[in-house]
Design an enzyme around this catalytic site. Sequence first.
Site, PDB file in Angstrom:
ATOM      1  N   ASN A  11      20.806 -13.434 -12.488  1.00  0.00           N
ATOM      2  CA  ASN A  11      20.917 -14.353 -11.356  1.00  0.00           C
ATOM      3  C   ASN A  11      22.021 -15.372 -11.642  1.00  0.00           C
ATOM      4  OD1 ASN A  11      18.619 -16.617  -9.648  1.00  0.00           O
ATOM      5  ND2 ASN A  11      20.454 -15.602  -8.961  1.00  0.00           N
TER       6      ASN A  11
ATOM      7  N   HIS B 244      18.083 -12.543  -5.956  1.00  0.00           N
ATOM      8  CA  HIS B 244      19.093 -13.062  -6.869  1.00  0.00           C
ATOM      9  C   HIS B 244      20.457 -12.994  -6.206  1.00  0.00           C
ATOM     10  CE1 HIS B 244      16.474 -12.256 -10.661  1.00  0.00           C
ATOM     11  NE2 HIS B 244      15.916 -13.085  -9.801  1.00  0.00           N
ATOM     12  N   THR B 245      21.344 -13.873  -6.683  1.00  0.00           N
ATOM     13  CA  THR B 245      22.696 -13.870  -6.127  1.00  0.00           C
ATOM     14  C   THR B 245      23.375 -12.529  -6.396  1.00  0.00           C
ATOM     15  OG1 THR B 245      22.791 -16.204  -6.630  1.00  0.00           O
ATOM     16  CG2 THR B 245      24.836 -15.154  -6.028  1.00  0.00           C
ATOM     17  N   GLN B 246      23.810 -11.873  -5.316  1.00  0.00           N
ATOM     18  CA  GLN B 246      24.491 -10.583  -5.476  1.00  0.00           C
ATOM     19  C   GLN B 246      25.975 -10.730  -5.214  1.00  0.00           C
ATOM     20  OE1 GLN B 246      22.498  -7.405  -5.260  1.00  0.00           O
ATOM     21  NE2 GLN B 246      20.518  -8.423  -5.210  1.00  0.00           N
TER      22      GLN B 246
END
Lengths: 247, 266
Positions: free
Chosen positions: B146, B42-44
């Site tokens: 996300n 997921h986008t961090q």
Amino acid sequence: MTSIGTGYDLSASTYSPDGRIFQVEYANKAVENSGTAIGLRVKDGIVLAVEKLVHSKLLVPGVNRRIQTIDRHIGLATAGLLADGRHLSNRARDEAANYRDQYRQPPPLKSVADRLGLYIQAYTLYSSVRPFGISTILGAVDKDGPALYVVEPSGVFFGYNGAAVGKGRQLAKTELEKLKLSELSTREAVIEAARIIYLVHDDAKEKDFELEITWIGDETGGLHLPVPKDLQAEAEAAAKAALETFE
Amino acid sequence: MDHFPTNWGRPRNDAYDAYGTYPIAQRPYNGPKDAFAQGIQHTQQPIVTGTSVLALKYKDGVMLAADNLASYGSLARFKDIQRLQAIGAHTVIGAGGDMSDFQYIQAMLDELIIDEFTAQDGHTLGPAEIHEYLAQVMYARRSKMNPLWNAILVGGVKDGKRFLSFVDLLGTTYSASTLATGYGAHIALPLLRTAVEGKEDILNEEEAHKILEQSMKVLYYRDARSIDKYQVATITAEGVSISETRHLETSWSFAEGIRGYGAQTQ
């Protein structure tokens, strides 16, 4: 019809001994019973027109459209079973959206016609389904300019400069052949399209009809849109006047 | 219910080890498998980013401004990126944050607009609908842990009504007569509020331009992730227009006189 009673017309997955698929030919009959649809590919755009037979005076005007929008720049006119036409236009929209999603650019009409052809052809392969009772005229202005295709119930598709399907297609084709399509502007083509639809309409047999006209070209900014009300009125008036002199 | 007869047993021998074997035999799993489950990320954090977007309401409509920079960390990586995008005939969105997420949002909204266009039902989406849709998407994505890493301003005019609203990666929304995202929310917004609030129906196009230009200039002086090239989007009852890239005239001579930093010895 010689095909009836032989047993070879009971399913689309059976050939007759001379290599025909009768169910597909019957589907073509369904198309021939429908009001005429025509498409014109001209100098700077596309014009689609449909003779929509109105089966009841109680119907709300403008309802049950037979010309659909597939993408910003793609229009689809159908002749045949109305419900099949709507199913097919939904499929065409999905295909166009899928092309956009994959390639991040507006779909060329050839790709949409190709995919729609494959889909229609699949319905000629199985005994569990019935072929589409639809001939569809696809029109667009894509990256290569104006394009016009007809997809038939068998799944074959051809490109045309002028196309006619449905009841009055013979007379309409004769009229289309008389036009210099490559020199016409879309505005002129709208007038001609209206004239042809009015001409092929058989007053004696059919009741009322509504004229549906859409266009794609420089005048619409490349969008598939219904022609403006004033132009439609002008075209219908000209068509009625031409009808007087024709007879 | 396990629908695979080969997995059936009485008693359920995943719980009862009839033959005293050890370890207890595992029942084979025939359910749906995701071979990449271990690999899903997921986008961090955002990677290629845009900075502030500014917007205000004025007499004839709404105006937005954003510079042309997409940064890669502190590197000024792409200097010709358009961060304002027209959506349909009445709306412009401007985005800060992750530029790849913004491109994803552009494609998503383009598809939405085409779906509405092909319906040919005589209705079009206005800024309010687009903002609501975006907010629902942003909130749904944050709820999946996300998020789409953006702060977005949605501005437009439809049916004679001006609209200006904000939405970010959490799905937070708010509106005001003037808004800013990112660094601009700290540096430019106070200036914008002084210049705009109470004058929304008085400011003309030229004055609105001036205010935005001035604010962009201040941001360029203060924001190290900004650039002196920017675009302005104007939405009025007539429609949407997004300007060519404009250049900010700045003067850095004052820097000579700064004392207290770096190598100078008074």
